[in-house]
Design an enzyme around this catalytic site. Structure first.
Site, mmCIF file in Angstrom:
data_model
loop_
_atom_site.group_PDB
_atom_site.id
_atom_site.type_symbol
_atom_site.label_atom_id
_atom_site.label_comp_id
_atom_site.label_asym_id
_atom_site.label_seq_id
_atom_site.Cartn_x
_atom_site.Cartn_y
_atom_site.Cartn_z
ATOM 1 N N TYR A 1 -1.707 13.518 -0.160
ATOM 2 C CA TYR A 1 -2.314 12.422 -0.932
ATOM 3 C C TYR A 1 -1.946 12.562 -2.408
ATOM 4 C CZ TYR A 1 -5.619 8.944 -2.570
ATOM 5 O OH TYR A 1 -6.173 7.832 -3.157
ATOM 6 N N ASP B 1 -6.181 -6.329 3.518
ATOM 7 C CA ASP B 1 -6.304 -5.202 2.592
ATOM 8 C C ASP B 1 -6.361 -5.748 1.168
ATOM 9 O OD1 ASP B 1 -6.232 -2.914 1.107
ATOM 10 O OD2 ASP B 1 -4.525 -2.020 2.139
ATOM 11 N N HIS C 1 -8.063 -1.823 4.277
ATOM 12 C CA HIS C 1 -7.473 -0.599 3.767
ATOM 13 C C HIS C 1 -7.733 0.597 4.673
ATOM 14 C CE1 HIS C 1 -5.348 1.309 0.523
ATOM 15 N NE2 HIS C 1 -6.280 2.223 0.353
ATOM 16 N N SER D 1 -2.222 4.865 1.235
ATOM 17 C CA SER D 1 -2.680 4.396 -0.075
ATOM 18 C C SER D 1 -1.872 5.100 -1.165
ATOM 19 C CB SER D 1 -4.183 4.643 -0.214
ATOM 20 O OG SER D 1 -4.716 3.924 -1.304
#
Length: 719
Positions: free
Chosen positions: A477, A640, A675, A557
């Site tokens: 991430y 999203d 999302h 993301s």
């Protein structure tokens, strides 16, 4: 020259692929001049909302048809889906919340699309179904995003999420009869609910209603905090706090556990730097008053005792400490330190039964301890192993608290902790059809480009041979101060059953080592994030877990941005990439919905100093035609409104045009999903079946003999 993308665009065809033939994608002559630099954006037209623009809808349909044809042609995909369903079908429990003497908690029998909410009168009574969100829609896409029992337990306020959007609708359930009241609140976003101590209403935050065509794309500004009285229409809700002079500010409300104060946390981005506003609920004439001014540090309310409020903060402590503030003496010179900063990251503190429950993170895993109210250490809470513990909520009158523990090979178990005896007991333990002893979890440290030591978890079956031939997924991430800690996932378990290795790199930009670790992966230093991830990939190869032709990278993301960036920078290092709901256009992210908040981490494209940095790694802008890219499966969703799907649309179109090799570039666009939060179970299972099936084909490996379907048939049937 800037042309309107609605003008007839040019048609081009992508380079021929030996595996798939891509649909013709339109290009337009869109050019921007930014800080003196000419930047082409030939797929700007794909920024149109799929619900409003027929040409975008047609492109999505053609791309989905291509992806469906490819993925459905993988014979083992259904075998993988069956195993996912079989393992997913186990009872799961959420953390209980005690209000009015009763325990409220989430429950899922196994394959329900959405978790139900149950209540039980005491720890030994039978649970009773209170709310089943699965009855609210035929396709299972209406979810309870969050829920809040009133102090006396009479009402349950819920925030409903429709189709995965960040927009919320608030409803109130009467727990005595199980029926909704007429109260319906619209246009809530980035908010929780905080009940007034008397239970006559709650505080919430909302934005003004957007235009009909702006719901999923327009910027979110002019947040405001309101109070809703039970039984009244939303039009009569009272505005408690707003700052029209600062339309970029947002607000979150909570009531102190002694029920005296309303605390309003003021934010203006994703960075954990807040102002604090306080209102005395015991004084009818009290107005919201600034307690902490200036967006400089993180403050999180931990509880209240006597005249003081306890806050976990990064003020003079980048890894966190606990301080006490007396609202009657709010000057910083009067702030009192309760627990000093340590080498570990202080993640949360709660006050329960006149004790402090203190949660730390050490090398991305949980440590929890009990302290006296003066900060003195009492004891540690023994956890089962290397994993993540969450929960420990409570108040002054409580004698118990609850927490959940999980790890890569340990399903989430809910424990009750008795504060007096300092003993844990199982409240709800799931039963999953696998043996955790068959798996091993290790933590290794890898050396990044600048010498920084980066932790990485690696999990796999114990019988995995380190011969460099294992299909491996590296996940990351690396942003927004978010730590990626060990947790259980059926999807990851199935990947390991398939013979795969699962690795998680705790790269800079996250919160694993506090604010300094976070800042080292933001703004001008964002390349550190990519360097750390690449170093983790190279370590997996050097340690003989895998090889470049068996290694896939995965992230969602901000993690999708990570995957897109490293795939561009080192295409030869990976055989496959799976960016999910990624931020792919780093020059226009701030023009849509919540994108303007991300300048805290990324910097702004409008800043002449940041522009060349963002342009240098933007996934969409750094694709090189004629390059042999890895196989790529891009995933996004039409609803999203956190990272608008245009990011993925434009990136997919450009990558298909640039691909010179024979590896497929596919995009999978989910409908009635957002999302990630609130996605129905059946959609999640289908998406992971597609992901793992895709990797099975492009990494070129076979399912092991012991991999079985829900019916017990050999997983190798049909190969």
């Amino acid at each position: 020259m800037r042309l309107d993308c609605n003008e007839p665009p040019l048609k081009i065809r992508n380079p021929a692929s030996h595996i798939v033939k891509y649909p013709a994608t339109l290009k337009c002559d869109q050019t921007d001049f930014l800080h003196g630099t000419r930047v082409a954006d030939p797929y700007r037209w794909l920024e149109g909302d799929v619900r409003e623009h027929a040409d975008v809808a047609k492109w999505v349909q053609e791309q989905n048809e291509l992806s469906d044809s490819y993925l459905q042609g993988i014979a083992e995909r259904e075998t993988i889906a069956n195993r996912l369903r079989a393992l997913w079908n186990y009872p799961r429990y959420g953390l209980p919340v005690k209000k009015g003497g009763r325990y409220f908690f989430e429950y899922n029998t196994g394959l329900l699309n959405q978790n139900q909410i149950h209540v039980q009168d005491d720890l030994h009574s039978d649970p009773v179904l209170l709310l089943d969100p699965n009855t609210l829609s035929e396709d299972g896409t209406i979810a309870v995003a969050s829920w809040y029992p009133s102090p006396d337990g009479r009402y349950l306020a819920v925030l409903l999420q429709d189709g995965g959007t960040d927009w919320r609708m608030a409803r109130i359930l009467d727990t005595r009869c199980g029926e909704f009241l007429d109260d319906t609140l619209h246009w809530l976003k980035f908010t929780g609910l905080a009940w007034h101590p008397a239970g006559r209403g709650f505080y919430y935050s909302r934005y003004p209603a957007p235009g009909s065509s702006e719901t999923f794309q327009s910027l979110n500004t002019n947040h405001a905090l309101y109070f809703h009285a039970v039984g009244e229409p939303q039009e009569q809700d009272r505005c408690i706090y707003s700052r029209p002079d600062h339309p970029d500010w947002g607000y979150a409300a909570e009531v102190s556990d002694d029920e005296r104060y309303l605390l309003i946390t003021v934010w203006k981005g994703t960075d954990s730097r807040f102002q604090l506003v306080l209102q005395d609920l015991k004084d009818p004439s009290s107005q919201p008053t600034m307690l902490v001014e200036g967006f400089e540090h993180d403050f999180s309310l931990a509880g209240s005792r006597g005249s003081e409020l306890f806050f976990r903060t990064t003020f003079k402590a980048p890894r966190g400490r606990l301080i006490a503030i007396d609202p009657n003496r709010p000057d910083r010179s009067e702030w009192r330190e309760v627990i000093a900063e340590t080498s570990n990251v202080l993640t949360a503190v709660s006050c329960v039964a006149d004790k402090l429950v203190v949660q730390y993170m050490q090398d991305a895993r949980s440590l929890v301890s009990i302290h006296e109210l003066n900060g003195g250490f009492v004891s540690n809470i023994e956890l089962p192993g290397i994993g993540s513990a969450v929960g420990f909520a409570g108040d002054a009158e409580a004698t118990e608290t609850f927490y959940s523990y999980s790890s890569f090979a340990t399903p989430a178990t809910v424990f009750r902790f008795d504060v007096g005896s300092r003993r844990s007991s199982v409240f709800k333990r799931p039963s999953v059809d696998f043996d955790s002893d068959d798996y091993v979890v290790q933590q290794r440290f890898v050396t990044s480009a600048d010498g920084t030591q980066v932790p990485m978890f690696v999990a796999h079956r114990k019988d995995t041979e380190l011969d460099g031939a294992n299909p491996t997924v590296l996940y990351g991430y690396g942003g927004f101060n978010i730590a990626v800690t060990p947790e259980f996932s059926i999807a990851r378990l199935v990947w390991m059953e398939m013979g795969g290795v699962w690795a998680v790199a705790n790269i800079r930009g996250g919160g694993e080592y506090g604010e300094d670790w976070h800042k080292a992966g933001t703004g001008l230093q964002k390349q550190n994030v990519f360097d750390d991830f690449i170093a983790a990939a190279e370590a997996l190869i050097d340690l003989k877990y895998t090889s470049p032709d068996k290694l896939a990278v995965f992230g969602g993301s901000n993690g999708g941005l990570l995957v897109g960036a490293v795939t561009n920078q080192r295409p030869e290092l990976f055989a496959a990439a799976m960016p999910a709901v990624g931020v792919m256009d780093m020059l226009r992210f701030h023009h849509f919905t919540a994108g303007r908040f991300w300048v805290d981490d990324y910097g702004s494209p409008d800043d002449p100093e940041m522009f060349p940095v963002l342009l240098r790694y933007s996934p969409y802008h750094n694709l090189r035609p004629g390059t042999d890219y890895p196989a790529v499966l891009i995933t996004t969703a039409d609803t999203d409104d956190r990272v608008v799907p245009a990011h993925s649309f434009k990136y997919a179109a450009a990558l298909q045009a640039a691909q010179a090799g024979d590896k497929p570039i596919l995009i999978r666009v989910e409908t009635r999903a957002g999302h990630g939060a609130g996605t129905p179970t059946d959609k999640v299972i289908a998406e992971y079946a597609d992901r793992w099936g895709f990797l099975l084909r492009v990494l070129d490996f076979r399912l092991p003999e012991q991999f079985v379907t829900a019916d017990g048939d050999s997983a190798t049937a049909g190969l």
